[in-house]
Design a protein around this motif. Sequence first.
Motif, PDB file in Angstrom:
ATOM      1  N   UNK A   3       0.834  -1.202   0.000  1.00  0.00           N
ATOM      2  CA  UNK A   3       0.000   0.000   0.000  1.00  0.00           C
ATOM      3  C   UNK A   3       0.871   1.256   0.000  1.00  0.00           C
ATOM      4  N   UNK A   4       1.990   1.214   0.738  1.00  0.00           N
ATOM      5  CA  UNK A   4       2.891   2.361   0.780  1.00  0.00           C
ATOM      6  C   UNK A   4       3.548   2.593  -0.580  1.00  0.00           C
ATOM      7  N   UNK A   5       3.999   1.520  -1.220  1.00  0.00           N
ATOM      8  CA  UNK A   5       4.627   1.659  -2.540  1.00  0.00           C
ATOM      9  C   UNK A   5       3.642   2.248  -3.553  1.00  0.00           C
ATOM     10  N   UNK A   6       2.409   1.749  -3.531  1.00  0.00           N
ATOM     11  CA  UNK A   6       1.386   2.272  -4.444  1.00  0.00           C
ATOM     12  C   UNK A   6       1.068   3.729  -4.134  1.00  0.00           C
ATOM     13  N   UNK A   7       0.969   4.053  -2.856  1.00  0.00           N
ATOM     14  CA  UNK A   7       0.664   5.433  -2.458  1.00  0.00           C
ATOM     15  C   UNK A   7       1.797   6.382  -2.829  1.00  0.00           C
ATOM     16  N   UNK A   8       3.039   5.939  -2.679  1.00  0.00           N
ATOM     17  CA  UNK A   8       4.174   6.789  -3.026  1.00  0.00           C
ATOM     18  C   UNK A   8       4.206   7.083  -4.519  1.00  0.00           C
ATOM     19  N   UNK A   9       3.900   6.073  -5.317  1.00  0.00           N
ATOM     20  CA  UNK A   9       3.887   6.274  -6.771  1.00  0.00           C
ATOM     21  C   UNK A   9       2.768   7.223  -7.180  1.00  0.00           C
ATOM     22  N   UNK A  10       1.545   6.913  -6.765  1.00  0.00           N
ATOM     23  CA  UNK A  10       0.394   7.721  -7.182  1.00  0.00           C
ATOM     24  C   UNK A  10       0.410   9.102  -6.534  1.00  0.00           C
ATOM     25  N   UNK A  11       0.798   9.181  -5.262  1.00  0.00           N
ATOM     26  CA  UNK A  11       0.831  10.467  -4.584  1.00  0.00           C
ATOM     27  C   UNK A  11       1.858  11.406  -5.177  1.00  0.00           C
ATOM     28  N   UNK A  12       3.017  10.874  -5.560  1.00  0.00           N
ATOM     29  CA  UNK A  12       4.048  11.704  -6.177  1.00  0.00           C
ATOM     30  C   UNK A  12       3.624  12.192  -7.551  1.00  0.00           C
ATOM     31  N   UNK A  13       3.045  11.298  -8.351  1.00  0.00           N
ATOM     32  CA  UNK A  13       2.579  11.691  -9.680  1.00  0.00           C
ATOM     33  C   UNK A  13       1.485  12.755  -9.578  1.00  0.00           C
ATOM     34  N   UNK A  14       0.570  12.571  -8.630  1.00  0.00           N
ATOM     35  CA  UNK A  14      -0.531  13.532  -8.477  1.00  0.00           C
ATOM     36  C   UNK A  14      -0.011  14.894  -8.037  1.00  0.00           C
ATOM     37  N   UNK A  15       0.913  14.906  -7.092  1.00  0.00           N
ATOM     38  CA  UNK A  15       1.452  16.183  -6.621  1.00  0.00           C
ATOM     39  C   UNK A  15       2.255  16.877  -7.712  1.00  0.00           C
ATOM     40  N   UNK A  16       3.003  16.114  -8.508  1.00  0.00           N
ATOM     41  CA  UNK A  16       3.772  16.709  -9.607  1.00  0.00           C
ATOM     42  C   UNK A  16       2.854  17.310 -10.661  1.00  0.00           C
ATOM     43  N   UNK A  17       1.691  16.684 -10.867  1.00  0.00           N
ATOM     44  CA  UNK A  17       0.761  17.176 -11.883  1.00  0.00           C
ATOM     45  C   UNK A  17      -0.010  18.406 -11.424  1.00  0.00           C
ATOM     46  N   UNK A  18      -0.200  18.550 -10.110  1.00  0.00           N
ATOM     47  CA  UNK A  18      -1.092  19.596  -9.614  1.00  0.00           C
ATOM     48  C   UNK A  18      -0.389  20.815  -9.020  1.00  0.00           C
ATOM     49  N   UNK A  19       0.879  20.703  -8.654  1.00  0.00           N
ATOM     50  CA  UNK A  19       1.452  21.786  -7.846  1.00  0.00           C
ATOM     51  C   UNK A  19       1.664  23.073  -8.629  1.00  0.00           C
ATOM     52  N   UNK A  20       1.911  22.999  -9.939  1.00  0.00           N
ATOM     53  CA  UNK A  20       2.153  24.224 -10.704  1.00  0.00           C
ATOM     54  C   UNK A  20       1.059  24.512 -11.717  1.00  0.00           C
ATOM     55  N   UNK A  21       0.214  23.540 -12.013  1.00  0.00           N
ATOM     56  CA  UNK A  21      -0.791  23.701 -13.059  1.00  0.00           C
ATOM     57  C   UNK A  21      -2.058  24.306 -12.479  1.00  0.00           C
ATOM     58  N   UNK A  22      -2.582  25.301 -13.154  1.00  0.00           N
ATOM     59  CA  UNK A  22      -3.844  25.932 -12.758  1.00  0.00           C
ATOM     60  C   UNK A  22      -4.895  25.632 -13.832  1.00  0.00           C
ATOM     61  N   UNK A  23      -6.017  25.068 -13.427  1.00  0.00           N
ATOM     62  CA  UNK A  23      -7.084  24.754 -14.368  1.00  0.00           C
ATOM     63  C   UNK A  23      -8.404  24.693 -13.613  1.00  0.00           C
ATOM     64  N   UNK A  24      -9.475  24.756 -14.358  1.00  0.00           N
ATOM     65  CA  UNK A  24     -10.803  24.718 -13.763  1.00  0.00           C
ATOM     66  C   UNK A  24     -11.050  23.349 -13.114  1.00  0.00           C
ATOM     67  N   UNK A  25     -11.462  23.366 -11.868  1.00  0.00           N
ATOM     68  CA  UNK A  25     -11.738  22.126 -11.149  1.00  0.00           C
ATOM     69  C   UNK A  25     -10.562  21.576 -10.364  1.00  0.00           C
ATOM     70  N   UNK A  26      -9.450  22.322 -10.312  1.00  0.00           N
ATOM     71  CA  UNK A  26      -8.279  21.838  -9.583  1.00  0.00           C
ATOM     72  C   UNK A  26      -8.579  21.646  -8.102  1.00  0.00           C
TER      73      UNK A  26
END
Length: 267
Positions: free
Chosen positions: A74-97
Amino acid sequence: MRSNGHPLMKAAAWGGLLFMHFPIAVIAMYAFNTEASSFSFPLQGFTLEWFAKAFAREDVRAAVWLSVEVAAQATALAMLLGTLASAALYRTAFFGKEVITLLFILPIALPGIVTGIALLSAFKLAGLESGMLTIVTGHATFCIVVVYNNVIARFRRTSASLLEASMDLGADGFQTFRHVVLPNIATALLAGGMLAFALSFDEIIVTTFTAGSERTLPIWLLNQLSKPRDTPITNVVALMVMLATMLPILGAYYLTRDTDSVAGAGK
């Protein structure tokens, strides 16, 4: 400037800490008690006998191994998905963020029984039998939150000029991630993973709905409540669970305590 504080405030703080940790101290104390029949006080003596008996039991070892295996996956899966999600959202601004951010945080904010029922319904709808896969998937839903929160906070403190300089010097996306991004988020990623492992290891409510016939260590402890003769061994296993969850949390704290004012702050 730090204030010494009012004595009453100090007393209230220490009283709150004592109130929270007294039950843990009782469990730890009786794990070493020679008396097996009841919670007698004062203690009859000091012994390590119950630790030996606990580790000798096959059901305890199986429950411990299952909990470690589930928490690791569960930790390995969370680290992969959580990192990808944070990388996609931290600088991008869009409707519904903001809505997407809320959806990432929601699993840990909801009551565990709500999450458990929702997961059980989803698994039945998908035709999945309860077992290892469903437990890991269920745990990953709330483990992602701690990884996501840690990593996106570090991303926000990382200077964008570092990435731009790397690309200007000829590095491709993978090289930039490996040599610039990963060192900057390493401690936050590791701390998030340690917290996720601790959360998964002692989770019981969501596990109850998703485990089926599998018995993780918290479920084993819950079943032991109806077996008073095994109270000393139950105390030992409970102490093991508390240590297994406390140490990663302390480790995560020490990894990130000095990085709040440093951009990137990779170690």
